[in-house]
Scaffold this active site. Structure first.
Site, short mmCIF file in Angstrom:
data_model
loop_
_atom_site.label_atom_id
_atom_site.label_comp_id
_atom_site.label_asym_id
_atom_site.label_seq_id
_atom_site.Cartn_x
_atom_site.Cartn_y
_atom_site.Cartn_z
N TYR A 16 -3.15 11.30 -3.13
CA TYR A 16 -1.99 10.70 -2.44
C TYR A 16 -2.11 10.90 -0.92
O TYR A 16 -1.93 9.94 -0.15
CB TYR A 16 -0.71 11.35 -2.96
CG TYR A 16 0.56 10.76 -2.40
CD1 TYR A 16 0.98 9.50 -2.80
CD2 TYR A 16 1.33 11.45 -1.47
CE1 TYR A 16 2.15 8.95 -2.31
CE2 TYR A 16 2.50 10.91 -0.97
CZ TYR A 16 2.90 9.65 -1.38
OH TYR A 16 4.06 9.10 -0.88
N ASP B 276 -0.31 -6.70 -9.83
CA ASP B 276 -0.89 -5.36 -9.74
C ASP B 276 -1.65 -5.33 -8.41
O ASP B 276 -2.69 -5.99 -8.26
CB ASP B 276 -1.85 -5.13 -10.92
CG ASP B 276 -2.45 -3.73 -10.88
OD1 ASP B 276 -2.39 -3.07 -9.83
OD2 ASP B 276 -2.98 -3.30 -11.93
N SER C 183 -4.71 8.71 0.59
CA SER C 183 -4.31 7.30 0.65
C SER C 183 -3.34 7.05 1.79
O SER C 183 -3.40 6.01 2.46
CB SER C 183 -3.68 6.87 -0.68
OG SER C 183 -2.40 7.46 -0.86
#
Ligand SMILES: NC(=O)c1ccc[n+]([C@@H]2O[C@H](COP(=O)([O-])OP(=O)(O)OC[C@H]3O[C@@H](n4cnc5c(N)ncnc54)[C@H](OP(=O)(O)O)[C@@H]3O)[C@@H](O)[C@H]2O)c1
Length: 282
Positions: free
Chosen positions: A157, A65, A160
């Site tokens: 999004y 992860d 980022s």
């Protein structure tokens, strides 16, 4: 690019269980590379590894992860432990959460998107750096046209990907004296599981309806992966795919016009659909 440019090279691909990452891992395997495949779903990674081995690659499955810095460090350590070196890191893992900013009940999803798309790439790169400097290797980031020109309804999004672009642009200059290249790929729409996996404001994946806008002419994951490997091989600084360059140029030349077009094309239909379904976007 020669057919076997990456033969025997050691490459890490994050987000390799699906979509563009899976295609990257399989194409690298087909060239005879040694590939560490990372993502959360171990069963999917095992399938990719089995297919990659059939194509002639050597694959290592490392369930990871990337939102967890410790797991990013372990990914790099296990890869170098198994293969003895690292030639390329492809930061591809990504997801999106879509809603108006004010619709998110709290900032948990915003942080999650930043943790995967941005901090995950930063952490993998940080721990990979000493190894990549030794091999004069390559860092690749799968960003997005959304890292060049913003879309509404996508603040986590877009934030980022803008952050990822800035990180890569800054790092490229730091690594230039060491012969390590940094390549940013900015895809337009690509047919993958991305739009099914996209989360709504409650953290629920959109599911199959996320693919409703896909058309037969849209770029495949295989094509996107091939263009990415070509760019990485040539140590290109950046490749903007599809009509994304138009948005990138409009952002510089006529940002107000780009906002107007983007609202008409992307935001107003979302609001109309929500109202028609009795949901509110206010
Ligand atoms: N598809 C498009 O239209 C498009 C356009 C522009 C940019 N991109 C970018 O392309 C990249 C790849 O996306 P895709 O289109 O191939 O989507 P995809 O088919 O949904 O694949 C996304 C990959 O990211 C992995 N991932 C998600 N969260 C993760 C986490 N916390 N840790 C590790 N891996 C994680 C997923 O694996 P697990 O779920 O198994 O963890 C999966 O392997 C993303 O960075 C995306 O932003 C896509």
């Amino acid at each position: 690019m020669p057919d076997e440019s990456f033969r025997d090279q050691v490459v890490i691909v994050t987000g390799a269980s699906a979509g563009i990452g899976r295609a990257l891992a399989l194409q690298l395997a087909g060239q005879g590379a040694r590939v560490a495949v990372a993502a959360r779903r171990a069963d999917r990674l095992e399938q990719v590894a089995a297919e990659g081995r059939q194509r002639g690659g050597t694959l290592l499955v490392v369930p990871t992860d990337v939102a967890d810095e410790t797991q990013c460090q372990a990914l790099i350590d296990k890869t170098v432990g198994a293969f003895g070196r690292l030639d390329m890191l492809i930061n591809n893992a990504g997801l999106a959460a879509t809603a108006l900013l004010e619709q998110f009940p709290n900032l948990g999803l915003f942080r999650q998107v930043m943790d995967v798309n941005f901090h995950g790439a930063v952490a993998c790169t940080y721990y990979a750096l000493p190894h990549l400097k030794r091999t004069r290797g390559r860092v690749v980031a799968i960003s997005s046209v959304g890292g060049k020109a913003a879309l509404p309804y996508n603040t986590p999004y877009i934030s980022s990907k803008f952050a990822l672009q800035g990180f890569c642009d800054s790092l490229r200059m730091e690594l230039q004296p060491h012969g390590v290249s940094v390549t940013v790929i900015c895809p337009w729409w690509v047919v993958t599981e991305f739009h099914e996996a996209q989360l709504d404001q409650a953290g629920r994946p959109r599911g199959p309806r996320g693919r409703a806008f896909y058309t037969p002419n849209m770029m495949t994951a295989e094509r996107c992966a091939a263009l990415t490997l070509e760019a990485a091989w040539r140590r290109r600084r950046e490749v903007v795919l599809g009509p994304g360059w138009l948005a990138a140029w409009l952002k510089l030349l006529a940002p107000g016009l780009l906002d107007w077009v983007t609202v008409k094309v992307f935001l107003e239909p979302v609001i109309r659909r929500a109202r028609a379904q009795g949901r509110t976007t206010e």
